[in-house]
Design a protein around this motif. Sequence first.
Motif, mmCIF file in Angstrom:
data_model
loop_
_atom_site.group_PDB
_atom_site.id
_atom_site.type_symbol
_atom_site.label_atom_id
_atom_site.label_comp_id
_atom_site.label_asym_id
_atom_site.label_seq_id
_atom_site.Cartn_x
_atom_site.Cartn_y
_atom_site.Cartn_z
ATOM 1 N N ALA A 100 -2.619 -10.243 -10.371
ATOM 2 C CA ALA A 100 -3.702 -10.049 -9.403
ATOM 3 C C ALA A 100 -3.145 -9.540 -8.072
ATOM 4 N N ASP A 101 -2.043 -10.116 -7.616
ATOM 5 C CA ASP A 101 -1.426 -9.680 -6.359
ATOM 6 C C ASP A 101 -0.942 -8.233 -6.480
ATOM 7 N N ARG A 102 -0.327 -7.897 -7.605
ATOM 8 C CA ARG A 102 0.152 -6.539 -7.813
ATOM 9 C C ARG A 102 -1.006 -5.549 -7.809
ATOM 10 N N ASN A 103 -2.099 -5.911 -8.449
ATOM 11 C CA ASN A 103 -3.265 -5.014 -8.487
ATOM 12 C C ASN A 103 -3.865 -4.808 -7.097
ATOM 13 N N ARG A 104 -3.938 -5.895 -6.285
ATOM 14 C CA ARG A 104 -4.424 -5.755 -4.911
ATOM 15 C C ARG A 104 -3.496 -4.843 -4.108
ATOM 16 N N TYR A 105 -2.191 -5.035 -4.271
ATOM 17 C CA TYR A 105 -1.208 -4.225 -3.550
ATOM 18 C C TYR A 105 -1.336 -2.749 -3.936
ATOM 19 N N LEU A 106 -1.426 -2.464 -5.233
ATOM 20 C CA LEU A 106 -1.526 -1.074 -5.690
ATOM 21 C C LEU A 106 -2.820 -0.427 -5.216
ATOM 22 N N LYS A 107 -3.925 -1.180 -5.245
ATOM 23 C CA LYS A 107 -5.189 -0.618 -4.770
ATOM 24 C C LYS A 107 -5.089 -0.250 -3.298
ATOM 25 N N ARG A 108 -4.492 -1.151 -2.499
ATOM 26 C CA ARG A 108 -4.319 -0.874 -1.072
ATOM 27 C C ARG A 108 -3.426 0.353 -0.859
ATOM 28 N N CYS A 109 -2.357 0.460 -1.646
ATOM 29 C CA CYS A 109 -1.453 1.614 -1.522
ATOM 30 C C CYS A 109 -2.181 2.910 -1.853
ATOM 31 N N PHE A 110 -2.943 2.906 -2.949
ATOM 32 C CA PHE A 110 -3.649 4.123 -3.345
ATOM 33 C C PHE A 110 -4.768 4.462 -2.362
ATOM 34 N N ASP A 111 -5.451 3.457 -1.826
ATOM 35 C CA ASP A 111 -6.485 3.711 -0.819
ATOM 36 C C ASP A 111 -5.869 4.316 0.441
ATOM 37 N N LEU A 157 -4.927 8.067 0.138
ATOM 38 C CA LEU A 157 -6.002 9.053 0.280
ATOM 39 C C LEU A 157 -6.135 9.534 1.715
ATOM 40 N N GLY A 158 -5.749 8.710 2.672
ATOM 41 C CA GLY A 158 -5.855 9.089 4.072
ATOM 42 C C GLY A 158 -4.599 9.743 4.634
ATOM 43 N N GLU A 159 -3.548 9.834 3.819
ATOM 44 C CA GLU A 159 -2.297 10.406 4.307
ATOM 45 C C GLU A 159 -2.324 11.923 4.242
#
Length: 82
Positions: free
Chosen positions: A39-50, A53-55
């Motif tokens: 669950a922590d890894r999935n939250r981290y990856l979602k935040r990274c991918f989100d 998109l703004g980079e």
Amino acid sequence: TYPVTESIVSRWMREAGFKYAAYKKSYYVDRHEAADIVADRNRYLKRCFDDELGEKCWVQLPIKKYQSVLNRTLAFGRKGES
């Protein structure tokens, strides 16, 4: 000055605390499939991918393609002006 030879570098490395050692492949697995870790890894990856998109993204284009994109962008900007 003297040229830096392999033996001199080897001595410097030993004096700095480095040593030759056999490379041993290994891996460490501890709870990588535990529910809280997943669950922590999935939250981290979602935040990274989100965030990704703004980079800004650098793209290398041939000059003619760049000029085409630039002209379309400028034309789009002129359409929106009033």
